[in-house]
Scaffold this motif. Structure first.
Motif, short mmCIF file in Angstrom:
data_model
loop_
_atom_site.label_atom_id
_atom_site.label_comp_id
_atom_site.label_asym_id
_atom_site.label_seq_id
_atom_site.Cartn_x
_atom_site.Cartn_y
_atom_site.Cartn_z
N VAL A 283 0.84 -1.20 0.00
CA VAL A 283 0.00 0.00 0.00
C VAL A 283 0.88 1.25 0.00
O VAL A 283 0.61 2.23 -0.72
CB VAL A 283 -0.96 0.00 1.21
N LEU A 284 1.96 1.23 0.79
CA LEU A 284 2.86 2.39 0.85
C LEU A 284 3.54 2.64 -0.50
O LEU A 284 3.65 3.80 -0.95
CB LEU A 284 3.93 2.16 1.92
N PHE A 285 4.02 1.59 -1.15
CA PHE A 285 4.66 1.75 -2.46
C PHE A 285 3.69 2.35 -3.48
O PHE A 285 4.05 3.26 -4.23
CB PHE A 285 5.15 0.40 -2.98
N THR A 286 2.47 1.83 -3.49
CA THR A 286 1.48 2.31 -4.46
C THR A 286 1.15 3.77 -4.23
O THR A 286 1.09 4.58 -5.17
CB THR A 286 0.20 1.46 -4.36
N ALA A 287 0.92 4.13 -2.96
CA ALA A 287 0.59 5.53 -2.64
C ALA A 287 1.73 6.47 -2.99
O ALA A 287 1.52 7.56 -3.53
CB ALA A 287 0.21 5.65 -1.16
N ALA A 288 2.96 6.06 -2.68
CA ALA A 288 4.12 6.90 -2.99
C ALA A 288 4.26 7.11 -4.49
O ALA A 288 4.64 8.20 -4.95
CB ALA A 288 5.39 6.26 -2.42
N HIS A 289 3.96 6.09 -5.27
CA HIS A 289 4.05 6.20 -6.73
C HIS A 289 3.13 7.30 -7.25
O HIS A 289 3.48 8.04 -8.19
CB HIS A 289 3.69 4.87 -7.37
N TYR A 290 1.95 7.44 -6.63
CA TYR A 290 0.98 8.44 -7.07
C TYR A 290 1.08 9.75 -6.28
O TYR A 290 0.23 10.62 -6.42
CB TYR A 290 -0.44 7.88 -6.96
N GLY A 291 2.11 9.87 -5.46
CA GLY A 291 2.31 11.12 -4.72
C GLY A 291 1.33 11.35 -3.60
O GLY A 291 1.07 12.51 -3.23
N LEU A 292 0.78 10.29 -3.02
CA LEU A 292 -0.21 10.42 -1.95
C LEU A 292 0.50 10.25 -0.60
O LEU A 292 1.01 9.18 -0.29
CB LEU A 292 -1.30 9.36 -2.09
N PRO A 293 0.52 11.30 0.24
CA PRO A 293 1.21 11.21 1.54
C PRO A 293 0.35 10.51 2.59
O PRO A 293 -0.25 11.14 3.45
CB PRO A 293 1.45 12.67 1.89
N ILE A 294 0.29 9.19 2.52
CA ILE A 294 -0.53 8.44 3.48
C ILE A 294 0.26 8.16 4.75
O ILE A 294 1.48 8.36 4.81
CB ILE A 294 -1.05 7.12 2.89
N SER A 295 -0.44 7.66 5.75
CA SER A 295 0.18 7.38 7.05
C SER A 295 0.70 5.95 7.10
O SER A 295 -0.06 5.00 6.92
CB SER A 295 -0.85 7.59 8.17
N THR A 296 1.98 5.82 7.37
CA THR A 296 2.56 4.49 7.58
C THR A 296 1.92 3.83 8.79
O THR A 296 1.64 2.63 8.79
CB THR A 296 4.08 4.61 7.80
N THR A 297 1.68 4.61 9.83
CA THR A 297 1.09 4.09 11.06
C THR A 297 -0.29 3.51 10.82
O THR A 297 -0.61 2.40 11.24
CB THR A 297 0.99 5.21 12.11
N HIS A 298 -1.14 4.29 10.14
CA HIS A 298 -2.50 3.82 9.85
C HIS A 298 -2.46 2.52 9.05
O HIS A 298 -3.23 1.59 9.32
CB HIS A 298 -3.26 4.87 9.03
N THR A 299 -1.58 2.47 8.07
CA THR A 299 -1.56 1.35 7.15
C THR A 299 -1.14 0.05 7.83
O THR A 299 -1.81 -0.98 7.70
CB THR A 299 -0.62 1.65 5.97
#
Length: 350
Positions: A283-299
């Protein structure tokens, strides 16, 4: 330009402090499951996390650009630098508060909440600037909701798939002993090895997300202070500095939060730990590819809960999980309030 050198350096220093606190605050994200299942010793796991964060930082340019140009538009000059500085200080304050109580909140959302809070405070004082609500909804709020849900669902599905695969393999080889279809010791040994690999992936994903946010802040400071003509170019020294400081913070460890994620939410075995880390890193790799600053903690936390729920719904300590979710909800406004206070304090200086 030279007269803004000190304010720019102040913002960069604050960003480095945030980066360091992010490292020890979120170190648990990458290693809690590996430590709790004894796949890795704590220090080896921290070393892997630090190296992974350092490597991952060099692949987080898309996230850095979102943070640097997609959250707020502060005015150029000293006033804008004061806003960015207050926003980062607000995020640091929230990180330290949640670290003290061992709550795995999101450093990412603390930073974004801090920037928004500082910008709103500045607007209230008549300073020109803008909060980019459209970008926040599209690239922060929607992913903020979607990433934990995705982590939970995929964690559950992958765990079920692994359990079914193990069952079929054991049945096909007809290795029955003492009423069991398979012996747990070789299985755990295999998944401990696999979990070492998933921990590396998790660490790289963390670096792609969290070091990138600090890079975005530094670029925003350089642009606002007039040291850079655009806010979508990241100097090479920014990559190395942010990556190094995050790695150092990670190696310092975050034992309070590690205990919460690795032991208090649910007791994990190596297979479950591998499933949770594999899903979260994906999930982190995919979000980073699209420039989405998601939470590592949440994930990772939602992936752990999804994995645990497949064993027995009551196996997840939902009371602890509820406290974590409440912290998630409070992070954005809490960091924003801290940033408002910081802005009122530093406004006469900037």
């Amino acid at each position: 330009m030279n007269e803004l050198l000190i304010p720019v350096l102040a913002v960069i220093l604050a960003a480095m402090v945030f980066d360091y606190t992010n490292g020890f605050h979120d170190a648990a994200n990458a290693i809690a499951t590996s430590v709790s299942t004894r796949a890795l010793t704590p220090r080896i796991a921290l070393g892997i996390a630090a190296i992974g964060n350092f490597v991952g930082a060099h692949f987080g340019a898309s996230v850095a650009k979102t943070v640097g140009s997609g959250i707020i538009t502060p005015p150029e000059g000293e006033a804008g630098l004061g806003i960015v500085f207050a926003g980062v200080v607000g995020a640091i304050a929230w990180n330290l508060l949640t670290w003290y109580f061992g709550i795995p909140s999101s450093s990412s959302h603390a930073l974004i909440g801090g920037l928004v809070g500082a910008m709103l405070a500045a607007i209230a004082f008549g300073v020109q600037g803008e909060v980019l609500w459209g970008g926040i909804v599209d690239k922060v709020v929607i992913p903020m909701v979607a990433s934990p849900a995705t982590g939970f669902i995929l964690g559950a599905l992958l765990m079920l798939a692994l359990l079914w695969a193990v069952f079929l393999l054991a049945k096909a080889t007809a290795k029955k002993k003492s009423g069991r279809l398979f012996q747990p010791t070789p299985l755990n040994r295999f998944f401990r090895i696999m979990q070492s690999l998933s921990a590396v992936a998790m660490s790289v994903g963390h670096g792609m997300q969290d070091a990138a946010k600090t890079m975005g802040i530094i670029v925003l400071a350089l642009y606002t202070g007039g040291f850079q003509s655009t806010n979508d170019t990241i100097p090479e020294w920014v990559f190395w500095t942010s990556a190094t400081v995050l790695a150092l913070g990670t190696y310092a460890g975050g034992w309070r939060i590690i205990r919460t994620l690795g032991r208090r939410v649910i007791h994990l075995d190596p297979m479950a730990g591998f499933a949770a880390e594999t899903v979260a890193s994906g999930v982190l790799f995919t979000a980073a590819h699209y420039g989405l600053p998601i939470s590592t903690t949440h994930t990772i936390t939602s992936a752990i809960m999804g994995v645990g729920a497949t064993k027995k719904f009551s196996a997840v300590r939902w009371g602890v999980a509820g406290n974590i979710i409440m912290a998630w909800i409070l992070t954005f406004p809490g960091a924003a309030v801290a940033a408002v206070i910081a802005y009122v304090v530093v406004r006469p200086i900037f």
